[in-house]
Motif scaffolding. Structure first.
Motif, PDB file in Angstrom:
ATOM      1  N   HIS A 170      42.562  71.673  49.563  1.00  0.00           N
ATOM      2  CA  HIS A 170      42.481  72.724  50.585  1.00  0.00           C
ATOM      3  C   HIS A 170      41.032  73.183  50.751  1.00  0.00           C
ATOM      4  O   HIS A 170      40.529  73.299  51.873  1.00  0.00           O
ATOM      5  CB  HIS A 170      43.366  73.898  50.159  1.00  0.00           C
ATOM      6  CG  HIS A 170      43.150  75.147  50.951  1.00  0.00           C
ATOM      7  ND1 HIS A 170      43.603  75.299  52.239  1.00  0.00           N
ATOM      8  CD2 HIS A 170      42.512  76.313  50.627  1.00  0.00           C
ATOM      9  CE1 HIS A 170      43.260  76.507  52.682  1.00  0.00           C
ATOM     10  NE2 HIS A 170      42.599  77.133  51.732  1.00  0.00           N
ATOM     11  N   GLN A 171      40.382  73.420  49.640  1.00  0.00           N
ATOM     12  CA  GLN A 171      39.005  73.894  49.712  1.00  0.00           C
ATOM     13  C   GLN A 171      38.076  72.846  50.331  1.00  0.00           C
ATOM     14  O   GLN A 171      37.214  73.172  51.159  1.00  0.00           O
ATOM     15  CB  GLN A 171      38.518  74.275  48.320  1.00  0.00           C
ATOM     16  CG  GLN A 171      37.176  74.979  48.324  1.00  0.00           C
ATOM     17  CD  GLN A 171      36.849  75.527  46.958  1.00  0.00           C
ATOM     18  OE1 GLN A 171      36.606  74.773  46.025  1.00  0.00           O
ATOM     19  NE2 GLN A 171      36.836  76.841  46.823  1.00  0.00           N
ATOM     20  N   ARG A 172      38.269  71.591  49.968  1.00  0.00           N
ATOM     21  CA  ARG A 172      37.422  70.533  50.532  1.00  0.00           C
ATOM     22  C   ARG A 172      37.564  70.444  52.053  1.00  0.00           C
ATOM     23  O   ARG A 172      36.576  70.355  52.775  1.00  0.00           O
ATOM     24  CB  ARG A 172      37.771  69.183  49.888  1.00  0.00           C
ATOM     25  CG  ARG A 172      37.119  68.988  48.528  1.00  0.00           C
ATOM     26  CD  ARG A 172      37.777  67.885  47.725  1.00  0.00           C
ATOM     27  NE  ARG A 172      37.006  67.628  46.512  1.00  0.00           N
ATOM     28  CZ  ARG A 172      37.041  68.403  45.422  1.00  0.00           C
ATOM     29  NH1 ARG A 172      37.816  69.471  45.416  1.00  0.00           N
ATOM     30  NH2 ARG A 172      36.305  68.108  44.368  1.00  0.00           N
ATOM     31  N   TRP A 173      38.794  70.462  52.523  1.00  0.00           N
ATOM     32  CA  TRP A 173      39.002  70.319  53.965  1.00  0.00           C
ATOM     33  C   TRP A 173      38.508  71.538  54.735  1.00  0.00           C
ATOM     34  O   TRP A 173      37.937  71.408  55.828  1.00  0.00           O
ATOM     35  CB  TRP A 173      40.477  70.069  54.265  1.00  0.00           C
ATOM     36  CG  TRP A 173      40.922  68.677  53.960  1.00  0.00           C
ATOM     37  CD1 TRP A 173      41.809  68.277  53.004  1.00  0.00           C
ATOM     38  CD2 TRP A 173      40.490  67.480  54.619  1.00  0.00           C
ATOM     39  NE1 TRP A 173      41.958  66.908  53.022  1.00  0.00           N
ATOM     40  CE2 TRP A 173      41.155  66.395  53.996  1.00  0.00           C
ATOM     41  CE3 TRP A 173      39.600  67.215  55.657  1.00  0.00           C
ATOM     42  CZ2 TRP A 173      40.968  65.071  54.401  1.00  0.00           C
ATOM     43  CZ3 TRP A 173      39.402  65.902  56.054  1.00  0.00           C
ATOM     44  CH2 TRP A 173      40.080  64.848  55.429  1.00  0.00           C
ATOM     45  N   LEU A 174      38.703  72.729  54.176  1.00  0.00           N
ATOM     46  CA  LEU A 174      38.245  73.926  54.890  1.00  0.00           C
ATOM     47  C   LEU A 174      36.725  74.034  54.891  1.00  0.00           C
ATOM     48  O   LEU A 174      36.133  74.507  55.870  1.00  0.00           O
ATOM     49  CB  LEU A 174      38.881  75.169  54.286  1.00  0.00           C
ATOM     50  CG  LEU A 174      40.177  75.637  54.971  1.00  0.00           C
ATOM     51  CD1 LEU A 174      39.892  76.073  56.412  1.00  0.00           C
ATOM     52  CD2 LEU A 174      41.249  74.559  54.981  1.00  0.00           C
TER      53      LEU A 174
END
Length: 401
Positions: A170-174
């Motif tokens: 989630h953090q990578r994509w955001l």
């Protein structure tokens, strides 16, 4: 004892990001007022007229007036929500780092809705505007379309990662999504300083220089932020590597072949081609050096997960020139571009597309590891050391090498 160097760098990066976003938000809010009501004040035009020249601003207005007139309301929605997103991005980063989970989720819902509606406004503009009539031409249209797809795809996959229990993905994509959004304020910064390097160029020519590296630059920044926040040395279920030595050798060869096709093509375009090539190759070389050094450093430190992620992104970066070279004839046929325009567009999207692909491969790597662990085919990782893990208590500057 003083603070670690990485902590200071991380704090400085967060402060710089926040400053850029806060400065750009009012510019985004007011940027399209003059197109809806001629003579209305616009902060961005005011600043640009005093940092560059009134003539430079007049050229920008002339270039945008006709295409913007067809889609003014959707573009106003796009711009105003873009200003809101500039404010939400730093807030989301800080709430995640400080583990304000409920606030982070509430702001995240607003952020995702704003991304979808803002990008819908941009999509209306792109659909209604033939590429050759777009602001700064067909190459700019292609780059904007790819950034739009990348932004929407990133936020969607980030939401799915959160819903399925993968906070690291989630953090990578955001972060990648916000990187794509940052192309807007960074482009305005380039409007401010590139005319000093290349006096006399129009805003259309400045934009062609900027798109040579902006997509790759923001993707690279998202990767640096990702690695700064993720201090794990291992990920459950991961064994071996998806980027062994032979794969990197082949990626180097493919990248060299791509550059061998792109470089002469740009040089054949004379002075403008040399400017565009320089704007493309210098950031590319810097990114390559950083990725190679960080991967080697992670290997020496015994940080297998950091090494794997650096190497996967390095392989993607190496493949970007080959992707661009192959994309040139595709754009010639699919978008009916001349070869010179297709070359600029293909080079402009290569870095961003391959960085997006690298995040997708990293995500698949994590998902595969989780599945193997679930099936009992790999041993569980050793217990984490205190403070290890994604966005553990601390600041985003404490990097996993």
């Amino acid at each position: 004892m003083g603070r670690p160097t990485g902590t200071r760098r991380g704090r400085a990066a967060v402060v710089a990001l926040t400053a850029v976003c806060l400065a750009y938000a009012p510019i985004a809010f007011t940027e399209l007022w003059p197109y809806a009501r001629p003579g209305a004040p616009a902060l961005g035009e005011w600043v640009l007229g005093r940092t560059v020249s009134p003539e430079f601003v007049a050229g920008a207005v002339r270039d945008r007036t006709a295409p913007y007139a067809r889609s003014l309301v959707p573009l106003i929605v796009h711009s105003v929500l873009g200003g809101l997103l500039m404010l939400l991005g730093p807030a989301q980063l800080l709430t995640a780092v400080r583990r304000r989970i409920r606030l982070h989720r509430a702001l995240g819902l607003v952020f995702a809705a704003a991304v979808y509606v803002s990008m819908a406004g941009a999509a209306v503009y792109l659909v209604r505007t033939p590429p050759e009539q777009a602001f700064s031409g067909a190459a700019f249209w292609v780059v904007l379309a790819v950034i739009l797809v990348g932004t929407v795809g990133s936020v969607t996959l980030g939401i799915l990662a959160a819903l399925t229990g993968f906070p690291d993905l989630h953090q990578r994509w955001l972060l990648l999504c916000y990187g794509f959004l940052m192309t807007a304020p960074l482009l305005r910064l380039e409007w401010g300083f590139l005319p000093a390097l290349y006096p006399g160029l129009t805003i259309q020519e400045i934009n062609r220089i900027a798109i040579m590296h902006l997509g790759a630059l923001v993707s690279f920044g998202a990767l640096l932020a990702t690695r700064a926040l993720d201090r794990r040395t291992a990920v459950p279920g991961l064994t071996g590597t998806w980027a062994p030595g032979p794969v990197l050798v082949l990626a180097h060869l493919a990248g060299a072949a791509g550059l061998a096709a792109l470089v002469p093509a740009f040089l054949d375009q004379g002075a403008e081609g040399r400017r565009l090539l320089l704007a493309h190759l210098v950031p590319y070389a810097v990114a390559y050096a950083v990725l190679a050094v960080r991967a080697a450093g992670a290997r020496r430190a015994g940080n297998g997960w950091a090494r794997e992620e650096w190497r996967l992104h390095l392989a993607a970066l190496l493949l970007a020139p080959a992707f661009s070279a192959v994309t040139v004839p595709v754009l010639e046929r699919a978008v009916d571009l001349d070869r010179a325009t297709a070359l600029v567009a293909a080079a402009g999207i290569g870095g961003g597309v391959l960085a997006y692909t690298a995040v997708a491969v990293v995500s698949l790597r994590v998902l595969a590891g989780r599945e193997l662990l679930r099936r009992g085919r790999t041993p569980a990782p050793p217990p984490k050391t205190p403070g290890a893990g994604l966005a553990a208590a601390g600041t985003p500057g404490e990097e996993a090498r």
